[in-house]
Motif scaffolding. Sequence first.
Motif, PDB file in Angstrom:
ATOM      1  N   LEU A   1      20.819  38.588  85.266  1.00 17.59           N
ATOM      2  CA  LEU A   1      20.611  37.846  86.513  1.00 17.59           C
ATOM      3  C   LEU A   1      21.312  38.555  87.673  1.00 17.59           C
ATOM      4  CD1 LEU A   1      19.384  35.269  87.766  1.00 17.59           C
ATOM      5  CD2 LEU A   1      21.537  34.116  87.201  1.00 17.59           C
ATOM      6  N   ALA A   2      22.526  39.021  87.439  1.00 12.63           N
ATOM      7  CA  ALA A   2      23.262  39.754  88.478  1.00 12.63           C
ATOM      8  C   ALA A   2      22.542  41.055  88.834  1.00 12.63           C
ATOM      9  CB  ALA A   2      24.685  40.047  88.000  1.00 12.63           C
ATOM     10  N   ALA A   3      22.009  41.736  87.828  1.00  9.85           N
ATOM     11  CA  ALA A   3      21.253  42.972  88.086  1.00  9.85           C
ATOM     12  C   ALA A   3      20.005  42.674  88.913  1.00  9.85           C
ATOM     13  CB  ALA A   3      20.871  43.650  86.773  1.00  9.85           C
ATOM     14  N   ALA A   4      19.336  41.575  88.601  1.00  9.81           N
ATOM     15  CA  ALA A   4      18.154  41.190  89.381  1.00  9.81           C
ATOM     16  C   ALA A   4      18.544  40.856  90.810  1.00  9.81           C
ATOM     17  CB  ALA A   4      17.455  40.002  88.723  1.00  9.81           C
ATOM     18  N   GLY A   5      19.698  40.236  90.981  1.00 13.57           N
ATOM     19  CA  GLY A   5      20.182  39.947  92.335  1.00 13.57           C
ATOM     20  C   GLY A   5      20.437  41.224  93.126  1.00 13.57           C
TER      21      GLY A   5
ATOM     22  N   ARG B   1      24.526  32.861 101.964  1.00 14.16           N
ATOM     23  CA  ARG B   1      24.817  31.446 101.690  1.00 14.16           C
ATOM     24  C   ARG B   1      25.228  31.252 100.225  1.00 14.16           C
ATOM     25  NH1 ARG B   1      20.832  30.043 105.016  1.00 14.16           N
ATOM     26  NH2 ARG B   1      19.261  29.968 103.386  1.00 14.16           N
ATOM     27  N   TRP B   2      24.528  31.949  99.318  1.00  8.33           N
ATOM     28  CA  TRP B   2      24.858  31.827  97.900  1.00  8.33           C
ATOM     29  C   TRP B   2      26.292  32.304  97.650  1.00  8.33           C
ATOM     30  CZ3 TRP B   2      26.309  35.007  93.861  1.00  8.33           C
ATOM     31  CH2 TRP B   2      26.227  34.453  92.584  1.00  8.33           C
TER      32      TRP B   2
ATOM     33  N   ASP C   1      31.001  39.658  89.690  1.00  7.55           N
ATOM     34  CA  ASP C   1      32.367  39.252  90.010  1.00  7.55           C
ATOM     35  C   ASP C   1      32.434  37.779  90.395  1.00  7.55           C
ATOM     36  OD1 ASP C   1      33.269  41.815  89.490  1.00  7.55           O
ATOM     37  OD2 ASP C   1      33.463  42.375  91.615  1.00  7.55           O
ATOM     38  N   LEU C   2      31.504  37.347  91.228  1.00  7.59           N
ATOM     39  CA  LEU C   2      31.525  35.937  91.624  1.00  7.59           C
ATOM     40  C   LEU C   2      31.285  35.041  90.409  1.00  7.59           C
ATOM     41  CD1 LEU C   2      30.385  34.226  94.754  1.00  7.59           C
ATOM     42  CD2 LEU C   2      29.645  33.265  92.593  1.00  7.59           C
ATOM     43  N   LEU C   3      30.291  35.366  89.598  1.00  8.46           N
ATOM     44  CA  LEU C   3      29.977  34.543  88.429  1.00  8.46           C
ATOM     45  C   LEU C   3      31.139  34.501  87.439  1.00  8.46           C
ATOM     46  CD1 LEU C   3      26.275  35.661  87.913  1.00  8.46           C
ATOM     47  CD2 LEU C   3      27.038  33.361  88.570  1.00  8.46           C
ATOM     48  N   GLU C   4      31.808  35.634  87.235  1.00 13.91           N
ATOM     49  CA  GLU C   4      32.946  35.680  86.306  1.00 13.91           C
ATOM     50  C   GLU C   4      34.106  34.817  86.770  1.00 13.91           C
ATOM     51  OE1 GLU C   4      33.785  39.874  85.973  1.00 13.91           O
ATOM     52  OE2 GLU C   4      32.570  40.049  84.160  1.00 13.91           O
TER      53      GLU C   4
ATOM     54  N   THR D   1      30.964  25.065  84.487  1.00  9.55           N
ATOM     55  CA  THR D   1      30.070  24.196  85.267  1.00  9.55           C
ATOM     56  C   THR D   1      29.648  24.882  86.556  1.00  9.55           C
ATOM     57  OG1 THR D   1      31.109  22.227  84.347  1.00  9.55           O
ATOM     58  CG2 THR D   1      29.852  21.946  86.387  1.00  9.55           C
ATOM     59  N   GLU D   2      30.620  25.448  87.265  1.00 13.55           N
ATOM     60  CA  GLU D   2      30.311  26.163  88.509  1.00 13.55           C
ATOM     61  C   GLU D   2      29.405  27.362  88.240  1.00 13.55           C
ATOM     62  OE1 GLU D   2      34.286  25.579  91.250  1.00 13.55           O
ATOM     63  OE2 GLU D   2      34.391  26.960  89.552  1.00 13.55           O
TER      64      GLU D   2
END
Length: 156
Positions: free
Chosen positions: A9-13, A35-36, A82-85, A90-91
Motif C-alpha cells: 500500500l505504501a509503495a502504491a502511494g 491531508r492524509w 514511516d507514518l503507518l509504522e 486501530t490508527e
Amino acid sequence: MLAESLEALAAAGGAAVVQAATTDAWTEVRARVARWFGRGDGERERVQLERLDRTAAELVAAGGTEQEQNLQAQVWRSRFEDLLEGLDDTERNDAAAGLRALLDDTAAARAVSAGTGGVAAGRDVSVKAEGGSIAAAVLHGGAHIGPPPVPDPSQG
C-alpha cells in the motif's frame, strides 16, 4: 515492521504521487495526500504540501527521467511506511483504509485528461446557458441526459 500488504500500500502511494506530479490531477492528488499525512494537523499538512511541491519541481527539473521517478517514488513510499509504522493498530487500520480510498479516488482522477483548451472531469459537469446566451460541450464517450431536477420547495 509493516505487514506485506501495508508495504504494498505504501509503495502504491509513492507511485501515485509520482504518477500524478506532472499531470492535471496533481492539484487534487497533492491536497489529498497532504491531508492524509496531516491527519487533522494543519502544520503537518503544510509541511507535506511543501514536500510534495519539491517532489513535483524535482521531477520537472529532471525531465521526468525514470531514475528520478523511481527515486521520488521510493522517497514517498518510505514516508508512507514511516507514518503507518508510527501508529497503533486501530490508527494504522484507519490510516490504511484512508490511503486505499485516496488511491482509488486519485486513480480515477489521473485517468481523466483533456487536450489544450479542453476540460476534463472525473465526476459531474454542468453546462448551462443563462440570459439568452448559448452553452455548448463536446462529449467523447457516454453521457446521460435527463430532465433537470425539480427544485424541492422545502429546501428554500
